[in-house]
Design a protein around this motif. Structure first.
Motif, mmCIF file in Angstrom:
data_model
loop_
_atom_site.group_PDB
_atom_site.id
_atom_site.type_symbol
_atom_site.label_atom_id
_atom_site.label_comp_id
_atom_site.label_asym_id
_atom_site.label_seq_id
_atom_site.Cartn_x
_atom_site.Cartn_y
_atom_site.Cartn_z
ATOM 1 N N ARG A 178 84.760 -5.342 73.708
ATOM 2 C CA ARG A 178 83.717 -6.265 73.249
ATOM 3 C C ARG A 178 84.061 -7.669 73.730
ATOM 4 N N ASP A 182 83.325 -12.738 70.540
ATOM 5 C CA ASP A 182 82.601 -11.991 69.504
ATOM 6 C C ASP A 182 83.553 -11.155 68.665
ATOM 7 N N TRP A 185 85.679 -13.429 66.360
ATOM 8 C CA TRP A 185 84.889 -14.026 65.279
ATOM 9 C C TRP A 185 84.521 -12.981 64.224
ATOM 10 N N SER A 186 84.172 -11.787 64.659
ATOM 11 C CA SER A 186 83.854 -10.711 63.716
ATOM 12 C C SER A 186 85.080 -10.342 62.884
ATOM 13 N N GLU A 245 78.577 -4.202 74.082
ATOM 14 C CA GLU A 245 77.287 -4.724 74.523
ATOM 15 C C GLU A 245 76.376 -3.605 75.005
ATOM 16 N N PRO A 328 76.896 -18.225 66.605
ATOM 17 C CA PRO A 328 76.537 -16.808 66.498
ATOM 18 C C PRO A 328 76.311 -16.405 65.060
ATOM 19 N N THR A 332 75.187 -9.579 63.480
ATOM 20 C CA THR A 332 75.261 -8.726 64.658
ATOM 21 C C THR A 332 76.531 -7.914 64.639
ATOM 22 N N THR A 347 74.931 -11.329 69.942
ATOM 23 C CA THR A 347 76.227 -11.218 69.296
ATOM 24 C C THR A 347 77.224 -12.280 69.706
ATOM 25 N N ARG A 348 76.883 -13.113 70.708
ATOM 26 C CA ARG A 348 77.825 -14.150 71.110
ATOM 27 C C ARG A 348 77.055 -15.414 71.457
#
Length: 362
Positions: A178, A182, A185-186, A245, A328, A332, A347-348
């Motif tokens: 990924r 993203d 951060w997730s 993605e 973001p 997502t 998502t980003r």
């Protein structure tokens, strides 16, 4: 003609004998007393905290690996994985687990993320085999292949990967990647917001930076090292590389390629649409601009190196580093269904619509 599953092996006197030796008895105490973490799932390998876990991890685990590496113990008669999902964390592994488990020919271990080869290899391999055997028998007689998914496997050191191949030389490996910003951060929201039950606005920038610069976070995002370590041990034809993605844009196509890689019937179209709830969706949160700039500076060189290995995955990521940073949306997260919901945000951070790309497979 399909290769016979790894777990279909003939037992031997040597295999029966080694399972009765003193090492199994030495490592058995405490395994019959699992405990449930507060707010977490039951870990089948977790022993009572009163037992000496340091002894098991520092002494028993290495000795056990040495005995298998020296062929003093064998895997005859054990049920071991035909395939492994190794990560990356927050890159769609739960989505993959749920959808692979819907295929009648595939059985997956429960609970997800056993982490045996990364954290729990001090436990007898027979215990790990029993978990996989139960999953296989639960879907009998249709299931032909058994596997497990533990995202932390992707960042294991080379010596553990070599040990894993000594046990399972023909196992197939599935790796989903990924966009690094993203993913970080997730994972940061999961750790700092959901688990610690803090509001994103109450978390200072220093806390975000401390988390994203931690050794564990960096290791789980170093995709170049992951690929080099695994490709140094396993041949390319045994490793499938996909992306989060592509999962969000063309989930049925990704699942179809995974089914073909595992050499089972392609049922991606019939499975599509099942399980529409989102997986581990976190609360909406905006990324601090300073944090985005810090991550972009740190991970752009890694993505440039990754583009030389997996250009169809990494090159679209490179374009996003030149775009102005936006905030973001946390909604997502990885989907549990094949089709993305209409109207979901990207998502980003990006300013333009993401181009259609082709995604690599072995």
């Amino acid at each position: 003609m399909e290769d016979p599953p790894i777990h279909q092996r003939q037992d031997s006197w040597r295999g029966r004998l080694h399972r009765q030796d003193v090492w199994r008895d030495l490592c058995r105490p405490g395994l019959n007393a699992p405990y449930k973490r507060k707010g977490g799932p039951l870990n089948p390998f977790a022993a009572d905290p009163s037992h000496n876990m340091a002894w098991r991890r520092r002494v028993v685990g290495p000795v056990r690996r040495l005995m298998y590496s020296a062929r003093l113990r064998t895997t005859d008669g054990l049920c071991l994985p035909d395939f492994l999902g190794i990560g990356a964390q927050k890159a769609g592994t739960t989505w993959l687990w749920k959808n692979l488990n819907q295929h009648p020919r595939l059985a997956l271990a429960r609970p997800k993320e056993l982490h045996y080869f990364s954290f729990h290899d001090w436990a007898p391999l027979e215990n790990y085999s029993d978990i996989l055997d139960r999953a296989l028998r639960k879907k009998a007689p249709t299931a032909q292949r058994v596997g497990e998914i533990s995202p932390v496997y992707a960042s294991m050191p080379p010596k553990r990967i070599r040990f894993l191949r000594r046990l399972m030389p023909r196992v197939k490996v599935v790796l989903l990647l990924r966009h690094p910003i993203d993913r970080i951060w997730s994972a940061a929201r999961m750790q700092l917001v959901r688990r610690k039950r803090q509001s994103p606005a109450d978390i200072p920038l220093e806390a975000w930076l401390e988390h994203v610069d931690s050794a564990g976070c960096v290791a789980r995002t170093d995709y170049v090292s992951m690929l080099k370590n695994w490709l140094a041990v396993f041949p390319p034809e045994q490793i499938f590389v996909g992306s989060f993605e592509q999962l969000t844009q063309q989930p049925a196509d990704l699942l179809s390629r995974v089914f073909r890689f595992l050499k089972v019937t392609d049922l991606s179209r019939s499975i599509a649409g099942e399980g529409s709830s989102r997986v581990f969706a976190g609360p909406p949160a905006e990324m601090p601009p300073a944090l985005y700039e810090h991550l972009a500076r740190r991970y752009r060189p890694m993505v440039e190196r990754l583009a030389e290995m997996e250009p169809t995955i990494a090159e679209p990521w490179l374009a996003t580093f030149d775009e102005p940073a936006s905030t973001p949306d946390a909604k997502t997260e990885e989907p549990a269904s094949h089709e993305p919901k209409a109207g979901e945000p990207e998502t980003r951070p990006q300013a333009a619509e993401k181009p259609e790309t082709a995604w690599s497979t072995p």
